[in-house]
Write a protein that holds these residues in place. Sequence first.
Motif, PDB file in Angstrom:
ATOM      1  N   MET A 240       0.827  -1.206   0.000  1.00 16.29           N
ATOM      2  CA  MET A 240       0.000   0.000   0.000  1.00 16.29           C
ATOM      3  C   MET A 240       0.861   1.255   0.000  1.00 16.29           C
ATOM      4  O   MET A 240       0.602   2.188  -0.732  1.00 16.29           O
ATOM      5  CB  MET A 240      -0.940  -0.042   1.221  1.00 16.29           C
ATOM      6  N   LYS A 241       1.914   1.270   0.851  1.00 20.82           N
ATOM      7  CA  LYS A 241       2.767   2.436   0.958  1.00 20.82           C
ATOM      8  C   LYS A 241       3.530   2.694  -0.345  1.00 20.82           C
ATOM      9  O   LYS A 241       3.669   3.836  -0.779  1.00 20.82           O
ATOM     10  CB  LYS A 241       3.749   2.241   2.115  1.00 20.82           C
ATOM     11  N   LYS A 242       4.023   1.626  -0.966  1.00 25.27           N
ATOM     12  CA  LYS A 242       4.763   1.754  -2.224  1.00 25.27           C
ATOM     13  C   LYS A 242       3.845   2.250  -3.340  1.00 25.27           C
ATOM     14  O   LYS A 242       4.239   3.083  -4.153  1.00 25.27           O
ATOM     15  CB  LYS A 242       5.390   0.411  -2.600  1.00 25.27           C
ATOM     16  N   THR A 243       2.629   1.746  -3.365  1.00 24.17           N
ATOM     17  CA  THR A 243       1.652   2.173  -4.374  1.00 24.17           C
ATOM     18  C   THR A 243       1.331   3.651  -4.210  1.00 24.17           C
ATOM     19  O   THR A 243       1.265   4.390  -5.192  1.00 24.17           O
ATOM     20  CB  THR A 243       0.359   1.335  -4.261  1.00 24.17           C
ATOM     21  N   ARG A 244       1.154   4.086  -2.981  1.00 22.65           N
ATOM     22  CA  ARG A 244       0.872   5.499  -2.712  1.00 22.65           C
ATOM     23  C   ARG A 244       2.042   6.372  -3.160  1.00 22.65           C
ATOM     24  O   ARG A 244       1.858   7.414  -3.793  1.00 22.65           O
ATOM     25  CB  ARG A 244       0.589   5.717  -1.231  1.00 22.65           C
ATOM     26  N   PHE A 245       3.273   5.955  -2.846  1.00 22.18           N
ATOM     27  CA  PHE A 245       4.466   6.693  -3.242  1.00 22.18           C
ATOM     28  C   PHE A 245       4.534   6.823  -4.759  1.00 22.18           C
ATOM     29  O   PHE A 245       4.731   7.918  -5.294  1.00 22.18           O
ATOM     30  CB  PHE A 245       5.713   5.973  -2.709  1.00 22.18           C
ATOM     31  N   LEU A 246       4.367   5.717  -5.470  1.00 23.33           N
ATOM     32  CA  LEU A 246       4.426   5.728  -6.939  1.00 23.33           C
ATOM     33  C   LEU A 246       3.302   6.568  -7.541  1.00 23.33           C
ATOM     34  O   LEU A 246       3.520   7.293  -8.518  1.00 23.33           O
ATOM     35  CB  LEU A 246       4.390   4.301  -7.486  1.00 23.33           C
ATOM     36  N   THR A 247       2.123   6.473  -6.972  1.00 22.54           N
ATOM     37  CA  THR A 247       0.987   7.253  -7.464  1.00 22.54           C
ATOM     38  C   THR A 247       1.227   8.744  -7.269  1.00 22.54           C
ATOM     39  O   THR A 247       0.992   9.547  -8.175  1.00 22.54           O
ATOM     40  CB  THR A 247      -0.311   6.821  -6.755  1.00 22.54           C
ATOM     41  N   GLN A 248       1.700   9.123  -6.082  1.00 22.67           N
ATOM     42  CA  GLN A 248       1.993  10.533  -5.829  1.00 22.67           C
ATOM     43  C   GLN A 248       3.077  11.046  -6.775  1.00 22.67           C
ATOM     44  O   GLN A 248       2.951  12.137  -7.340  1.00 22.67           O
ATOM     45  CB  GLN A 248       2.440  10.739  -4.383  1.00 22.67           C
ATOM     46  N   ALA A 249       4.139  10.266  -6.955  1.00 23.90           N
ATOM     47  CA  ALA A 249       5.227  10.680  -7.846  1.00 23.90           C
ATOM     48  C   ALA A 249       4.718  10.861  -9.272  1.00 23.90           C
ATOM     49  O   ALA A 249       5.038  11.859  -9.937  1.00 23.90           O
ATOM     50  CB  ALA A 249       6.367   9.658  -7.802  1.00 23.90           C
ATOM     51  N   ALA A 250       3.918   9.926  -9.734  1.00 25.91           N
ATOM     52  CA  ALA A 250       3.381  10.006 -11.104  1.00 25.91           C
ATOM     53  C   ALA A 250       2.457  11.207 -11.264  1.00 25.91           C
ATOM     54  O   ALA A 250       2.506  11.901 -12.289  1.00 25.91           O
ATOM     55  CB  ALA A 250       2.644   8.716 -11.449  1.00 25.91           C
ATOM     56  N   MET A 251       1.624  11.458 -10.264  1.00 28.49           N
ATOM     57  CA  MET A 251       0.709  12.597 -10.343  1.00 28.49           C
ATOM     58  C   MET A 251       1.476  13.924 -10.340  1.00 28.49           C
ATOM     59  O   MET A 251       1.147  14.838 -11.091  1.00 28.49           O
ATOM     60  CB  MET A 251      -0.298  12.555  -9.190  1.00 28.49           C
TER      61      MET A 251
ATOM     62  N   ASP B  58      -0.493  23.300   4.053  1.00 30.23           N
ATOM     63  CA  ASP B  58      -0.496  23.190   5.511  1.00 30.23           C
ATOM     64  C   ASP B  58      -1.926  22.990   6.012  1.00 30.23           C
ATOM     65  O   ASP B  58      -2.171  22.243   6.952  1.00 30.23           O
ATOM     66  CB  ASP B  58       0.083  24.450   6.160  1.00 30.23           C
ATOM     67  N   LYS B  59      -2.834  23.657   5.355  1.00 30.51           N
ATOM     68  CA  LYS B  59      -4.239  23.594   5.768  1.00 30.51           C
ATOM     69  C   LYS B  59      -4.952  22.347   5.236  1.00 30.51           C
ATOM     70  O   LYS B  59      -5.713  21.710   5.947  1.00 30.51           O
ATOM     71  CB  LYS B  59      -4.967  24.849   5.289  1.00 30.51           C
ATOM     72  N   TYR B  60      -4.710  21.991   3.951  1.00 30.44           N
ATOM     73  CA  TYR B  60      -5.463  20.918   3.308  1.00 30.44           C
ATOM     74  C   TYR B  60      -4.625  19.706   2.904  1.00 30.44           C
ATOM     75  O   TYR B  60      -5.162  18.744   2.378  1.00 30.44           O
ATOM     76  CB  TYR B  60      -6.160  21.449   2.043  1.00 30.44           C
ATOM     77  N   GLY B  61      -3.322  19.761   3.130  1.00 28.54           N
ATOM     78  CA  GLY B  61      -2.419  18.728   2.648  1.00 28.54           C
ATOM     79  C   GLY B  61      -2.674  17.332   3.189  1.00 28.54           C
ATOM     80  O   GLY B  61      -2.376  16.340   2.537  1.00 28.54           O
ATOM     81  N   LYS B  62      -3.211  17.228   4.379  1.00 27.89           N
ATOM     82  CA  LYS B  62      -3.461  15.908   4.969  1.00 27.89           C
ATOM     83  C   LYS B  62      -4.418  15.095   4.098  1.00 27.89           C
ATOM     84  O   LYS B  62      -4.313  13.875   4.024  1.00 27.89           O
ATOM     85  CB  LYS B  62      -3.998  16.032   6.385  1.00 27.89           C
ATOM     86  N   ARG B  63      -5.318  15.760   3.445  1.00 21.91           N
ATOM     87  CA  ARG B  63      -6.267  15.066   2.556  1.00 21.91           C
ATOM     88  C   ARG B  63      -5.565  14.548   1.318  1.00 21.91           C
ATOM     89  O   ARG B  63      -6.028  13.623   0.681  1.00 21.91           O
ATOM     90  CB  ARG B  63      -7.385  16.003   2.147  1.00 21.91           C
ATOM     91  N   ILE B  64      -4.479  15.197   0.919  1.00 18.76           N
ATOM     92  CA  ILE B  64      -3.788  14.842  -0.312  1.00 18.76           C
ATOM     93  C   ILE B  64      -2.670  13.841  -0.081  1.00 18.76           C
ATOM     94  O   ILE B  64      -2.535  12.881  -0.822  1.00 18.76           O
ATOM     95  CB  ILE B  64      -3.206  16.116  -0.972  1.00 18.76           C
ATOM     96  N   PHE B  65      -1.855  14.056   0.955  1.00 19.57           N
ATOM     97  CA  PHE B  65      -0.623  13.292   1.107  1.00 19.57           C
ATOM     98  C   PHE B  65      -0.671  12.172   2.140  1.00 19.57           C
ATOM     99  O   PHE B  65       0.257  11.403   2.238  1.00 19.57           O
ATOM    100  CB  PHE B  65       0.536  14.234   1.454  1.00 19.57           C
ATOM    101  N   TRP B  66      -1.729  12.077   2.918  1.00 21.94           N
ATOM    102  CA  TRP B  66      -1.744  11.031   3.931  1.00 21.94           C
ATOM    103  C   TRP B  66      -2.924  10.138   3.800  1.00 21.94           C
ATOM    104  O   TRP B  66      -3.902  10.289   3.339  1.00 21.94           O
ATOM    105  CB  TRP B  66      -1.709  11.641   5.337  1.00 21.94           C
TER     106      TRP B  66
END
Length: 159
Positions: free
Chosen positions: A1-12, A151-159
């Motif tokens: 799951m963590k690797k998939t999230r990392f790859l997805t974020q990098a690609a986006m 800082d305000k909305y990043g938790k929804r995007i990166f975590w």
Amino acid sequence: MKKTRFLTQAAMIAAIYVVLVEAFKPFAYGMVQVRVAEALTILPFFTPAAIPGLTIGVIVSNIIGPYGILDIILGGLATLVAAYLSYKIPKRALVPLPPVLVNAVIIGAMLYYIFLGTPDQMPLLAIMGWVGLGQLIACYGLGYPLIKILDKYGKRIFW
């Protein structure tokens, strides 16, 4: 799951970078340039996936761009170094600084070499200054406000 999230974020991140460069292409290349996409260089502060994401985004943008293999290699290298340094910086106010300094030096020197002997030739320090100014506008003028938004909305995007 963590690797998939990392790859997805990098690609986006890579995809968004390329889209922003293409959307604002008239401003993205040359000795006097403001790459709007460089606002994204603050993203390593929020996720290490931004390091490969930004690097790939720059490489793809420079493949499409006008300066060829030199820009592909040096632009990618400058971004990799700047993104890593931004990732390591603990103070928000300094996060945009590495892309400004690294690009001013590396891309400024590259553009000096590319334009050497042409009517557009300028002194090396002048080109570095213009590249640095464009980076300052993109990274602090656009990127720093993006830090505040994330800082305000990043938790929804990166975590």
